[in-house]
Scaffold this motif. Structure first.
Motif, PDB file in Angstrom:
ATOM      1  N   GLY A  42     -69.186 -11.690  28.983  1.00 41.21           N
ATOM      2  CA  GLY A  42     -69.575 -11.940  27.604  1.00 41.21           C
ATOM      3  C   GLY A  42     -70.259 -10.753  26.986  1.00 41.21           C
ATOM      4  N   GLU A  43     -71.472 -10.986  26.467  1.00 45.94           N
ATOM      5  CA  GLU A  43     -72.247  -9.926  25.821  1.00 45.94           C
ATOM      6  C   GLU A  43     -73.719 -10.123  26.168  1.00 45.94           C
ATOM      7  N   ILE A  44     -74.430  -9.010  26.388  1.00 44.78           N
ATOM      8  CA  ILE A  44     -75.852  -9.061  26.731  1.00 44.78           C
ATOM      9  C   ILE A  44     -76.616  -8.212  25.734  1.00 44.78           C
ATOM     10  N   LYS A  45     -77.666  -8.795  25.148  1.00 42.53           N
ATOM     11  CA  LYS A  45     -78.560  -8.069  24.259  1.00 42.53           C
ATOM     12  C   LYS A  45     -79.976  -8.323  24.747  1.00 42.53           C
ATOM     13  N   SER A  46     -80.718  -7.223  24.979  1.00 39.32           N
ATOM     14  CA  SER A  46     -82.078  -7.350  25.477  1.00 39.32           C
ATOM     15  C   SER A  46     -82.962  -6.274  24.885  1.00 39.32           C
ATOM     16  N   THR A  47     -84.223  -6.634  24.619  1.00 37.24           N
ATOM     17  CA  THR A  47     -85.194  -5.662  24.167  1.00 37.24           C
ATOM     18  C   THR A  47     -85.979  -5.110  25.350  1.00 37.24           C
ATOM     19  N   ASN A  48     -85.531  -5.436  26.553  1.00 35.24           N
ATOM     20  CA  ASN A  48     -86.219  -5.047  27.774  1.00 35.24           C
ATOM     21  C   ASN A  48     -85.214  -4.433  28.745  1.00 35.24           C
ATOM     22  N   ALA A  60     -69.032  -7.160  30.421  1.00 34.97           N
ATOM     23  CA  ALA A  60     -69.764  -7.378  29.174  1.00 34.97           C
ATOM     24  C   ALA A  60     -70.169  -6.061  28.552  1.00 34.97           C
ATOM     25  N   ASP A  61     -70.349  -6.090  27.248  1.00 34.27           N
ATOM     26  CA  ASP A  61     -71.010  -5.001  26.555  1.00 34.27           C
ATOM     27  C   ASP A  61     -72.501  -5.301  26.644  1.00 34.27           C
ATOM     28  N   ILE A  62     -73.297  -4.271  26.946  1.00 37.87           N
ATOM     29  CA  ILE A  62     -74.737  -4.446  27.138  1.00 37.87           C
ATOM     30  C   ILE A  62     -75.473  -3.561  26.154  1.00 37.87           C
ATOM     31  N   ASN A  63     -76.420  -4.139  25.436  1.00 38.29           N
ATOM     32  CA  ASN A  63     -77.290  -3.419  24.518  1.00 38.29           C
ATOM     33  C   ASN A  63     -78.711  -3.753  24.941  1.00 38.29           C
ATOM     34  N   ALA A  64     -79.458  -2.766  25.481  1.00 46.34           N
ATOM     35  CA  ALA A  64     -80.792  -3.032  26.012  1.00 46.34           C
ATOM     36  C   ALA A  64     -81.675  -1.805  25.898  1.00 46.34           C
ATOM     37  N   ALA A  65     -82.953  -1.998  26.192  1.00 43.21           N
ATOM     38  CA  ALA A  65     -83.873  -0.858  26.204  1.00 43.21           C
ATOM     39  C   ALA A  65     -83.560   0.048  27.383  1.00 43.21           C
ATOM     40  N   GLU A  66     -83.286  -0.560  28.548  1.00 42.70           N
ATOM     41  CA  GLU A  66     -82.986   0.193  29.762  1.00 42.70           C
ATOM     42  C   GLU A  66     -82.015  -0.622  30.607  1.00 42.70           C
ATOM     43  N   ILE A  77     -72.084   0.308  27.287  1.00 44.64           N
ATOM     44  CA  ILE A  77     -73.531   0.154  27.355  1.00 44.64           C
ATOM     45  C   ILE A  77     -74.184   1.014  26.284  1.00 44.64           C
ATOM     46  N   ARG A  78     -75.170   0.427  25.636  1.00 55.45           N
ATOM     47  CA  ARG A  78     -76.024   1.168  24.699  1.00 55.45           C
ATOM     48  C   ARG A  78     -77.456   0.880  25.121  1.00 55.45           C
ATOM     49  N   ALA A  79     -78.171   1.922  25.564  1.00 56.07           N
ATOM     50  CA  ALA A  79     -79.559   1.768  26.007  1.00 56.07           C
ATOM     51  C   ALA A  79     -80.457   2.674  25.186  1.00 56.07           C
ATOM     52  N   ASP A  80     -81.544   2.128  24.687  1.00 58.68           N
ATOM     53  CA  ASP A  80     -82.479   2.911  23.874  1.00 58.68           C
ATOM     54  C   ASP A  80     -83.161   4.003  24.693  1.00 58.68           C
TER      55      ASP A  80
END
Length: 142
Positions: A42-48, A60-66, A77-80
């Motif tokens: 699926g998809e994962i979005k996290s601020t952590n 999954a596509d992952i968007n997270a801080a790390e 993956i997109r990581a801040d």
């Protein structure tokens, strides 16, 4: 008489766990640290931080801080802050991050793009034709 025994604290404590032998499909939003040891699609979005354990297979596509990858990830993956691929980790997809660490044995099959201060300091710009960094800009910046 009794002494308190201090438990070792893992540097990345986990509040949310999808354990080995489990599978989940859908959209996952998390503000707490997340660890996946099972199968996820699926998809994962996290601020952590998101940790993909050694036994995990994630599509999954992952968007997270790390993001820390010790298992297999099929997706972008997109990581801040940082993406770390451990010696057992495998990424099949593109990533965008401020920092990328691949430990010997780790696999990345895709394009990477640096964001933030590192790319600005080196003058490296992505080549729009293929998504890689321009070596001409890198050579001029050094």
């Amino acid at each position: 008489m009794f002494k308190a025994i201090a438990k070792p604290v893992h540097p990345i404590s986990t509040d949310t766990l999808l354990s080995s032998g489990s599978s989940f499909e859908g959209m996952l939003h998390s503000e707490a640290p997340l660890r996946i040891e099972g199968r996820y699609q699926g998809e994962i979005k996290s601020t952590n931080v998101v940790v993909i354990g050694e036994s995990a297979v994630v599509q999954a596509d992952i968007n997270a801080a790390e993001v820390v990858i010790a298992g297999k990830v099929f997706g972008n993956i997109r990581a801040d802050k940082r993406v770390t691929i451990t010696s057992t980790g495998e990424l099949y997809g593109n990533l965008t991050s401020n920092t990328l660490v691949i430990i010997d044995g780790g696999i990345m099959n895709g394009f990477s793009q640096m964001t933030g201060a590192v790319a600005a300091q080196t003058g490296e710009l992505p080549d729009p034709q293929n998504g890689t960094l321009s070596t001409r800009h890198a050579a001029e910046a050094g």
